[in-house]
Design an enzyme around this catalytic site. Structure first.
Site, PDB file in Angstrom:
ATOM      1  N   GLN A 103       0.980  -3.283 -11.409  1.00 46.02           N
ATOM      2  CA  GLN A 103       1.703  -4.285 -10.600  1.00 46.02           C
ATOM      3  C   GLN A 103       0.742  -4.879  -9.560  1.00 46.02           C
ATOM      4  O   GLN A 103       1.101  -5.791  -8.840  1.00 46.02           O
ATOM      5  CB  GLN A 103       2.884  -3.634  -9.876  1.00 46.02           C
ATOM      6  CG  GLN A 103       3.887  -2.981 -10.806  1.00 46.02           C
ATOM      7  CD  GLN A 103       4.872  -2.140 -10.033  1.00 46.02           C
ATOM      8  OE1 GLN A 103       5.949  -2.603  -9.662  1.00 46.02           O
ATOM      9  NE2 GLN A 103       4.500  -0.893  -9.769  1.00 46.02           N
ATOM     10  N   HIS A 123       1.823  -8.646 -12.393  1.00 48.95           N
ATOM     11  CA  HIS A 123       2.110  -9.556 -11.274  1.00 48.95           C
ATOM     12  C   HIS A 123       0.942 -10.475 -10.985  1.00 48.95           C
ATOM     13  O   HIS A 123       0.821 -11.012  -9.889  1.00 48.95           O
ATOM     14  CB  HIS A 123       2.491  -8.748 -10.014  1.00 48.95           C
ATOM     15  CG  HIS A 123       3.769  -7.994 -10.180  1.00 48.95           C
ATOM     16  ND1 HIS A 123       4.150  -6.946  -9.372  1.00 48.95           N
ATOM     17  CD2 HIS A 123       4.766  -8.113 -11.098  1.00 48.95           C
ATOM     18  CE1 HIS A 123       5.325  -6.477  -9.775  1.00 48.95           C
ATOM     19  NE2 HIS A 123       5.721  -7.172 -10.833  1.00 48.95           N
ATOM     20  N   CYS A 159      -4.667 -33.293  -9.636  1.00 49.64           N
ATOM     21  CA  CYS A 159      -3.307 -33.887  -9.752  1.00 49.64           C
ATOM     22  C   CYS A 159      -2.530 -33.808  -8.448  1.00 49.64           C
ATOM     23  O   CYS A 159      -1.351 -34.169  -8.391  1.00 49.64           O
ATOM     24  CB  CYS A 159      -2.523 -33.163 -10.861  1.00 49.64           C
ATOM     25  SG  CYS A 159      -1.962 -31.523 -10.364  1.00 49.64           S
TER      26      CYS A 159
HETATM   27  N1  APR Z   1      -1.165   8.225  -3.365  1.00 54.78           N
HETATM   28  C1  APR Z   1       0.043   8.310  -3.985  1.00 54.78           C
HETATM   29  N2  APR Z   1       1.094   7.518  -3.662  1.00 54.78           N
HETATM   30  C2  APR Z   1       0.909   6.618  -2.661  1.00 54.78           C
HETATM   31  C3  APR Z   1      -0.315   6.483  -1.974  1.00 54.78           C
HETATM   32  C4  APR Z   1      -1.379   7.326  -2.364  1.00 54.78           C
HETATM   33  N3  APR Z   1      -2.577   7.274  -1.769  1.00 54.78           N
HETATM   34  N4  APR Z   1      -0.167   5.487  -1.046  1.00 54.78           N
HETATM   35  C5  APR Z   1       1.102   5.046  -1.151  1.00 54.78           C
HETATM   36  N5  APR Z   1       1.743   5.717  -2.110  1.00 54.78           N
HETATM   37  C6  APR Z   1       3.094   5.514  -2.627  1.00 54.78           C
HETATM   38  C7  APR Z   1       4.115   5.206  -1.561  1.00 54.78           C
HETATM   39  O1  APR Z   1       4.753   6.398  -1.134  1.00 54.78           O
HETATM   40  C8  APR Z   1       5.090   4.279  -2.311  1.00 54.78           C
HETATM   41  O2  APR Z   1       6.175   5.021  -2.878  1.00 54.78           O
HETATM   42  O3  APR Z   1       3.004   4.363  -3.447  1.00 54.78           O
HETATM   43  C9  APR Z   1       4.258   3.683  -3.436  1.00 54.78           C
HETATM   44  C10 APR Z   1       3.970   2.212  -3.240  1.00 54.78           C
HETATM   45  O4  APR Z   1       5.210   1.556  -3.357  1.00 54.78           O
HETATM   46  P1  APR Z   1       5.302   0.002  -2.958  1.00 54.78           P
HETATM   47  O5  APR Z   1       4.641  -0.198  -1.636  1.00 54.78           O
HETATM   48  O6  APR Z   1       6.735  -0.380  -3.136  1.00 54.78           O
HETATM   49  O7  APR Z   1       4.387  -0.741  -4.025  1.00 54.78           O
HETATM   50  P2  APR Z   1       4.740  -1.085  -5.522  1.00 54.78           P
HETATM   51  O8  APR Z   1       5.597  -0.031  -6.137  1.00 54.78           O
HETATM   52  O9  APR Z   1       3.462  -1.410  -6.179  1.00 54.78           O
HETATM   53  O10 APR Z   1       5.611  -2.430  -5.337  1.00 54.78           O
HETATM   54  C11 APR Z   1       5.967  -3.144  -6.497  1.00 54.78           C
HETATM   55  O11 APR Z   1       6.767  -4.967  -5.126  1.00 54.78           O
HETATM   56  O12 APR Z   1       6.503  -6.395  -3.335  1.00 54.78           O
HETATM   57  C12 APR Z   1       6.354  -6.270  -4.694  1.00 54.78           C
HETATM   58  O13 APR Z   1       4.899  -7.526  -6.014  1.00 54.78           O
HETATM   59  C13 APR Z   1       4.928  -6.455  -5.110  1.00 54.78           C
HETATM   60  O14 APR Z   1       3.768  -5.420  -6.965  1.00 54.78           O
HETATM   61  C14 APR Z   1       4.571  -5.159  -5.820  1.00 54.78           C
HETATM   62  C15 APR Z   1       5.945  -4.617  -6.212  1.00 54.78           C
END
Ligand code: APR
Length: 252
Positions: A103, A123, A159
């Site tokens: 993502q 994404h 454009c």
């Molecule tokens: N190791 C393991 N887990 C981690 C770490 C790490 N070092 N750092 C953060 N996390 C976990 C957090 O606890 C969280 O649950 O990774 C997760 C990240 O979640 P989000 O911030 O929601 O990111 P993501 O799941 O990629 O979001 C999906 O949402 O806003 C949109 O387009 C955006 O691609 C993104 C999508």
């Protein structure tokens, strides 16, 4: 935790066709903030301000979008792949990685050495800019120079259409080819490993469900609980940058 590390290593040893699914959590140890952790991007910005509809319909919203995107891009420019990205590439070196479904828009999997054709960017990517009308592609650094010189919402030289990073914003349609391919590969793997995602955004969060429904084993490695933990064969709550290298060390 040691027992969970061994269980994960055993599952990897017993698999040939692994899909790794990543979210922003795999890149936080490279200095790129995630979205939903405390202090993440959505605690500083309101996602409502960054929908695709707002971007295309409102000049002020475009200025705000480019401010946030420029801040994110600066963190991207200095970011290096971390131990988690490198451990995932080791799975490819072992011949066990079918693909990485990410993502993330940071391109760190490719920078870590993953074969680009094995990285499905659901994404899109923040490393390229495209015109929303004629689809012309621009180098991101060149567009950032225009912004630094005062252009608050750059337009296409050909454009006059709106330029935007080649990422998928809320409300923007998903890339059809990548989405279909991700569903197909999720359904065809024998082990699906989620790393660093809150699994709350669709259709990305549907991929582990497809894998599980089609008989794959499911491992979730995340700092916090996710809505799909209940269906996983193994859940490890920990930091990807330390957990993954330990697992790969057990596999070798
Ligand atoms: N190791 C393991 N887990 C981690 C770490 C790490 N070092 N750092 C953060 N996390 C976990 C957090 O606890 C969280 O649950 O990774 C997760 C990240 O979640 P989000 O911030 O929601 O990111 P993501 O799941 O990629 O979001 C999906 O949402 O806003 C949109 O387009 C955006 O691609 C993104 C999508």
């Amino acid at each position: 935790m040691a027992d969970q590390i061994n269980q994960a290593a055993d599952l990897i040893k017993g698999s040939e066709k692994i899909v790794v699914f990543t979210g922003a959590g795999v890149s936080t140890e490279s200095g790129i903030p995630d979205f939903r952790s405390p202090g993440g991007l959505w605690s500083k910005y309101d996602p409502e301000d960054f929908t695709f509809q707002r971007f295309v319909s409102n000049e002020k919203a475009r200025h705000k979008y480019w401010q946030m995107s420029t801040e994110f891009y600066h963190s991207l420019q200095s970011a290096k792949p971390n131990a988690a990205h490198i451990a995932i590439v080791e799975l490819e070196t072992m011949g066990k990685l079918d693909c990485i479904i990410t993502q993330n828009i940071d391109g760190l999997h490719q920078l870590a050495g993953a074969s680009p054709e094995r990285v499905i960017e659901l994404h899109g990517t923040a490393r390229a800019i495209s015109c929303l009308s004629c689809k012309k592609r621009y180098d991101r650094d060149g567009v950032q120079e225009r912004i630094a010189k005062g252009d608050k919402a750059p337009r296409c030289d050909d454009c006059n259409g709106l330029l935007k990073p080649a990422t998928i914003s809320f409300g923007q349609s998903m890339p059809e080819r990548e989405t279909a391919e991700a569903i197909k590969r999720s359904g065809g793997c024998d082990l699906f490993i989620v790393i660093g995602s809150s699994l709350v955004v669709q259709p990305a969060a549907y991929m582990p469900v497809v894998a599980k429904e089609r008989g794959a084993r499911l491992v979730i490695i995340n700092r916090e609980a996710t809505p799909h933990d209940y269906m996983a064969d193994l859940v490890i709550h920990g930091s990807a940058g330390s957990v993954l290298p330990e697992i790969l060390a057990q596999v070798k």
